[in-house]
Scaffold this active site. Structure first.
Site, short mmCIF file in Angstrom:
data_model
loop_
_atom_site.label_atom_id
_atom_site.label_comp_id
_atom_site.label_asym_id
_atom_site.label_seq_id
_atom_site.Cartn_x
_atom_site.Cartn_y
_atom_site.Cartn_z
N HIS A 124 -12.61 16.29 20.78
CA HIS A 124 -13.34 15.04 20.96
C HIS A 124 -12.56 13.93 20.29
CE1 HIS A 124 -16.24 11.92 21.10
NE2 HIS A 124 -16.62 12.02 19.83
N GLU A 160 1.75 11.20 39.19
CA GLU A 160 2.44 12.46 38.92
C GLU A 160 1.81 13.27 37.79
OE1 GLU A 160 5.58 15.32 39.49
OE2 GLU A 160 4.77 13.71 40.74
N CYS A 165 -20.65 16.93 16.31
CA CYS A 165 -20.22 17.35 17.65
C CYS A 165 -20.55 18.82 17.94
CB CYS A 165 -18.71 17.18 17.81
SG CYS A 165 -18.07 15.54 17.47
N HIS A 174 -11.77 9.50 19.95
CA HIS A 174 -12.25 8.13 20.14
C HIS A 174 -11.12 7.29 20.73
CE1 HIS A 174 -15.74 8.44 16.99
NE2 HIS A 174 -15.87 9.28 18.00
#
Length: 262
Positions: free
Chosen positions: A133, A158, A115, A135
């Protein structure tokens, strides 16, 4: 070869490290990443070594230091010494856990997170203080339920109030926070297509960040979500709020309800 596990080892059995990139301060990025990874694991966001998190040391002496969890590591077992450190200027690798004593590494060869280029894009393009990040199953389901659409939308909920209202300052070309989103606002998150390799998402992520100045997240179809914030706690709040909204959207969609009020 699996990464070593020191999660249950007494501290006395773990060698002391003379490492300028580590600290006993609980608020230090390396320690916070471990704490948050355990929380995110319990939420099923980073199971099976998936997902990742990075924090920029915005309150430290060098705010250009970026701490990143390694690739292929069980996130709930992560230890501070296992962090990679990258200099945001030039993206130079300053620290690797492979430099630690073999007593710790057990000869395991740590790899930087796949990443990393995507995290760096969030830091350089949005001046983020942290990037997450996950999943998340709700994130993945939304990208499937929205078919081939390139945007996820939801309004009149809300929880939207937990997210920032952002706009592009054309005179400075910077994204500025002008307040918080309101109940009647429509949240729009771009959706990009997944690729076989994480780093290949970089161009698409950068394009989405450019085209959606009001977003703090990008969904990746059949994969998960990237979320960033001005500091680690904002990023955490945004991620939690977004996951709530995504989970709700899945339930609304499967019940035949529109997620955007007409």
């Amino acid at each position: 070869m699996s990464a070593p596990c020191h999660c249950s080892a007494p501290k006395a059995n773990i060698p002391a490290l003379d490492d300028k990139y580590l600290s006993d301060d609980p608020a230090h990025p390396a320690n916070l990443i471990c704490e948050l990874c355990r929380l995110f694991y319990d939420n099923n966001w980073v199971t099976g070594t998936g997902g990742g998190i990075s924090i920029r040391d915005v309150k430290g002496e060098n705010p250009n230091l970026v701490y990143i969890a390694p690739s292929g590591i069980q996130k709930e077992r992560l230890q501070p010494w296992e962090m990679f450190v990258v200099d945001l200027n030039g993206e130079k690798l300053l620290r690797t856990p492979n430099e630690c004593p073999q007593e710790l590494t057990k000869s395991y060869k740590y790899k930087p997170s796949a990443c990393t280029p995507l995290f760096m894009s969030c830091y350089t393009m949005r001046e983020a203080g942290a990037c997450i990040h996950t999943h998340s199953q709700s994130a993945v389901m939304c990208t499937l339920l929205w078919g081939d659409k390139v945007e996820f939308e939801i309004s009149h909920i809300e929880q939207i109030k937990a997210l920032p209202q952002l706009k592009l300052n054309e005179s400075t070309s910077k994204i500025e926070k002008v307040g918080s989103m309101q109940y009647y606002d429509k949240l729009v998150i771009p959706i990009i297509e997944n690729t076989p390799h994480e780093e290949d998402l970089t161009d698409s992520l950068q394009e989405a960040i450019r085209n959606y100045p009001g977003t703090t997240a990008v969904l990746v179809r059949r994969h998960g979500i990237y979320v960033w914030g001005e500091d680690v706690w904002k990023a955490k709040v945004y991620n939690e709020a977004l996951d709530y909204l995504l989970e709700l959207a899945v339930k609304m969609k499967t019940a035949g309800m529109d997620t955007v009020r007409k």
